[in-house]
Write a protein that holds these residues in place. Structure first.
Motif, PDB file in Angstrom:
ATOM      1  N   PRO A   1      33.680  57.136  28.098  1.00 22.04           N
ATOM      2  CA  PRO A   1      32.534  58.286  29.231  1.00 22.04           C
ATOM      3  C   PRO A   1      33.423  58.075  29.823  1.00 22.04           C
ATOM      4  CG  PRO A   1      32.688  55.538  27.560  1.00 22.04           C
ATOM      5  CD  PRO A   1      32.325  56.381  26.885  1.00 22.04           C
TER       6      PRO A   1
ATOM      7  N   GLU B   1      20.947  67.213  37.417  1.00 18.56           N
ATOM      8  CA  GLU B   1      21.846  66.835  36.436  1.00 18.56           C
ATOM      9  C   GLU B   1      23.449  66.325  36.310  1.00 18.56           C
ATOM     10  OE1 GLU B   1      23.522  69.544  31.868  1.00 18.56           O
ATOM     11  OE2 GLU B   1      22.664  70.216  34.290  1.00 18.56           O
TER      12      GLU B   1
ATOM     13  N   GLN C   1      21.674  62.797  36.900  1.00 19.85           N
ATOM     14  CA  GLN C   1      21.494  62.193  35.287  1.00 19.85           C
ATOM     15  C   GLN C   1      22.413  62.117  33.885  1.00 19.85           C
ATOM     16  OE1 GLN C   1      18.688  64.838  33.723  1.00 19.85           O
ATOM     17  NE2 GLN C   1      18.182  63.957  31.322  1.00 19.85           N
ATOM     18  N   GLN C   2      23.597  62.762  34.235  1.00 20.24           N
ATOM     19  CA  GLN C   2      24.539  62.699  33.170  1.00 20.24           C
ATOM     20  C   GLN C   2      25.579  61.371  33.752  1.00 20.24           C
ATOM     21  OE1 GLN C   2      24.541  63.960  30.250  1.00 20.24           O
ATOM     22  NE2 GLN C   2      22.637  64.764  30.844  1.00 20.24           N
TER      23      GLN C   2
ATOM     24  N   GLU D   1      24.421  58.533  35.464  1.00 17.14           N
ATOM     25  CA  GLU D   1      24.266  57.555  35.171  1.00 17.14           C
ATOM     26  C   GLU D   1      23.989  57.615  34.053  1.00 17.14           C
ATOM     27  OE1 GLU D   1      19.952  55.437  35.788  1.00 17.14           O
ATOM     28  OE2 GLU D   1      19.916  57.605  36.117  1.00 17.14           O
ATOM     29  N   LYS D   2      23.729  58.536  33.200  1.00 14.94           N
ATOM     30  CA  LYS D   2      24.174  58.143  31.441  1.00 14.94           C
ATOM     31  C   LYS D   2      25.186  57.519  31.205  1.00 14.94           C
ATOM     32  CE  LYS D   2      23.524  59.905  27.161  1.00 14.94           C
ATOM     33  NZ  LYS D   2      23.226  61.778  25.954  1.00 14.94           N
ATOM     34  N   CYS D   3      26.349  57.955  31.914  1.00 16.16           N
ATOM     35  CA  CYS D   3      28.277  58.055  31.201  1.00 16.16           C
ATOM     36  C   CYS D   3      28.104  55.801  31.738  1.00 16.16           C
ATOM     37  CB  CYS D   3      28.669  58.367  32.473  1.00 16.16           C
ATOM     38  SG  CYS D   3      28.762  59.887  31.105  1.00 16.16           S
TER      39      CYS D   3
ATOM     40  N   ASN E   1      25.868  53.985  32.482  1.00 16.48           N
ATOM     41  CA  ASN E   1      25.097  53.338  31.674  1.00 16.48           C
ATOM     42  C   ASN E   1      25.541  52.404  30.042  1.00 16.48           C
ATOM     43  OD1 ASN E   1      23.043  52.617  32.981  1.00 16.48           O
ATOM     44  ND2 ASN E   1      21.663  54.248  32.764  1.00 16.48           N
ATOM     45  N   ASP E   2      26.036  54.092  30.038  1.00 14.29           N
ATOM     46  CA  ASP E   2      27.137  53.501  28.512  1.00 14.29           C
ATOM     47  C   ASP E   2      28.542  53.031  28.368  1.00 14.29           C
ATOM     48  OD1 ASP E   2      27.823  54.347  26.029  1.00 14.29           O
ATOM     49  OD2 ASP E   2      28.912  55.622  26.768  1.00 14.29           O
TER      50      ASP E   2
END
Length: 489
Positions: A430, A450, A453-454, A456-458, A460-461
């Motif tokens: 991540p 984008e 968004q990406q 935030e995904k990292c 959360n990961d």
């Protein structure tokens, strides 16, 4: 048993030895001895004004002390005679007087008297032969006794004499230090003679150091105080110093006045005569009166030749006197030692018979105590052996516990290393993604929405992985952590 045999031998010697006689010197009535003391004090006090009067008082004291068989009075009378001869520059007579004094003081065990004579002999070495090493030796011998007996006036005089010795060796800092001690103590004791001598010598030292105004102040004060108590020698010697100060300052009229006054107070003294000739030569040279200066120089040469011859003779006499004095001192020490031994034998003969009985009782008791002590020691040895065995067992158990805990720590360290490696492996992906997104954003290759968004995904990961790893650390077996880790590796 060795102690017992020694005491029996000592008892036989003491009981078989003959008695010895002792004689005690008759010291007359209190009034008679007081008169001897008074005459000696009068003689000592007149040494700086009239040395001949010193000798006359000393002879009267000596005659009366001999009549009374008063050893301390005889010793002090000889010492005062030595002082009188010293101030008359009759060194040979002074030495003989001091040796007689030291002999009587040693016989009577008077340490204070011996200290005073040592001080007088030190003065002979200092002023007559200029043997500063021997002078300091005798001053220090006197100082040890004076300090032990708390003889304050003698201590003050010794400070003065030690300072004079350092002054003649050109050790001016040490000299000023000891003159200061002497002046303070003489002032506390209110001894005018000592005060004037300190002031005179302080003036001489400050002259050597170039402190002319300070030197002049001390010299004038010394002359004033010396005249008040008729100390002719001090007035003469201080005027000698003062005339030198005035010559250096260029005050030639004042210098001549000091020379004239000094000669008047010096009388017929040969050393003063030579010294005043020298300063007169220096003064006339400064005045450019070379003819008069040359006349003085001729007289100085004549006086120096005579004094040099006398100094060589005095050094030889003083060395002979020193050897004789050391021999007398050794004989006195042997006599005192023999007397002490006789006294010890007498006391031993009285005490040994009692000690023998006590020792026999003690030896018997010691034998019994020794047997009892041996039994106690045997029991203690047995107890110590038992305790040693217990300690060995305890040490063995401790070693096993230490080995077990060491193995446990190694396992835990290994697990911790595995957890650290796993954490790095899980988080690295991540984080790498985040860094890539940041680079794309900087180059404008991706939209802002984008990116957010990406990212935030990292995040959360990463958060999920951290929570997952935390659970694994608390219960690794639940998640099969070890197997997964080994599989990844």
């Amino acid at each position: 048993m060795k102690i017992f045999n020694f005491l029996v031998f000592l008892f036989l010697i003491c009981t078989s030895s003959t008695g010895y006689g002792s004689s005690v010197a008759y010291e007359g009535t209190k009034e008679d001895t007081s008169r001897v003391i008074e005459l000696n004090i009068l003689g000592n006090n007149s040494r700086l004004t009239d040395p001949q009067q010193t000798l006359e008082y000393a002879n009267l004291a000596l005659a009366l002390a001999r009549k009374l068989n008063y050893d301390n009075g005889i010793a002090e009378a000889y010492r005062v005679k030595g002082i009188g001869n010293y101030y008359k520059f009759q060194t040979d007579s002074a030495v003989q007087n001091y040796l007689e004094s030291l002999n009587y003081f040693s016989r009577s065990g008077n340490l204070g008297g011996q200290a005073k004579v040592y001080n007088n002999i030190g003065n002979l070495y200092l002023t007559m032969t200029k043997d500063y090493g021997n002078a300091l030796t005798y001053f220090r011998k006197a100082f040890v006794i004076a300090k032990k007996l708390n003889l304050q006036s003698l201590i003050a005089g010794l400070y003065l004499n030690i300072a004079s010795t350092y002054q003649r060796q050109n050790f001016y800092t040490k000299s000023l230090e000891y003159y200061g001690k002497s002046y303070a103590l003489f002032t506390e004791l209110k001894i005018t003679t000592g005060i004037t001598q300190c002031l005179q010598n302080l003036s001489a030292v400050h002259k050597k150091l170039g402190h002319l105004e300070t030197a002049e102040k001390y010299a004038l004060e010394a002359i004033e105080k010396a005249k008040a108590v008729d100390e002719n020698f001090t007035v003469a010697s201080t005027n000698l110093t003062l005339s030198g100060i005035y010559v250096t300052m260029g005050k030639y009229r004042e210098a001549q006045k000091a020379i004239d006054e000094g000669r008047e107070y010096a009388g017929t003294d040969k050393n003063f005569k030579r010294d005043f000739l020298v300063i007169s030569y220096t003064l006339e040279s400064k005045r450019n009166n070379y003819k008069k200066a040359f006349e003085y120089l001729q007289q100085v040469y004549k006086e120096e030749s005579e004094l040099y011859s006398n100094d060589a003779s005095e050094k030889y006499k003083l060395q002979e006197a020193k050897n004789k004095q050391e021999q007398i001192q050794k004989e006195n020490e042997l006599t005192i030692e023999r007397q002490k031994n006789n006294i010890l034998f007498v006391w031993a003969s009285v005490i040994v018979s009692v000690l023998l009985v006590v020792v026999i009782v003690l030896l018997t008791g010691n034998v019994r105590k020794k047997a009892k002590t041996n039994k106690q020691l045997t029991a203690l040895n047995l107890e110590i052996s038992t305790q040693k065995e217990n300690l060995d067992r305890i040490n063995h158990n401790l070693e096993e516990i230490i080995d077990e805990r060491t193995r446990d720590l190694k396992i835990k360290n290994k697990k911790l290393s595995e957890y650290s490696s796993h954490l790095s492996h899980q988080i690295r992906g991540p984080v790498a993604t985040l860094k890539g997104l940041m680079n794309l954003d900087k180059e404008g290759l991706i939209d802002k929405d984008e990116v957010i968004q990406q990212m935030e995904k990292c995040v959360n990961d990463i958060d999920d992985k951290i929570l997952h790893i935390n659970d694994m650390l608390h219960d690794p077996h639940k998640y099969g952590f070890k197997s997964e880790l080994h599989k990844d590796l």
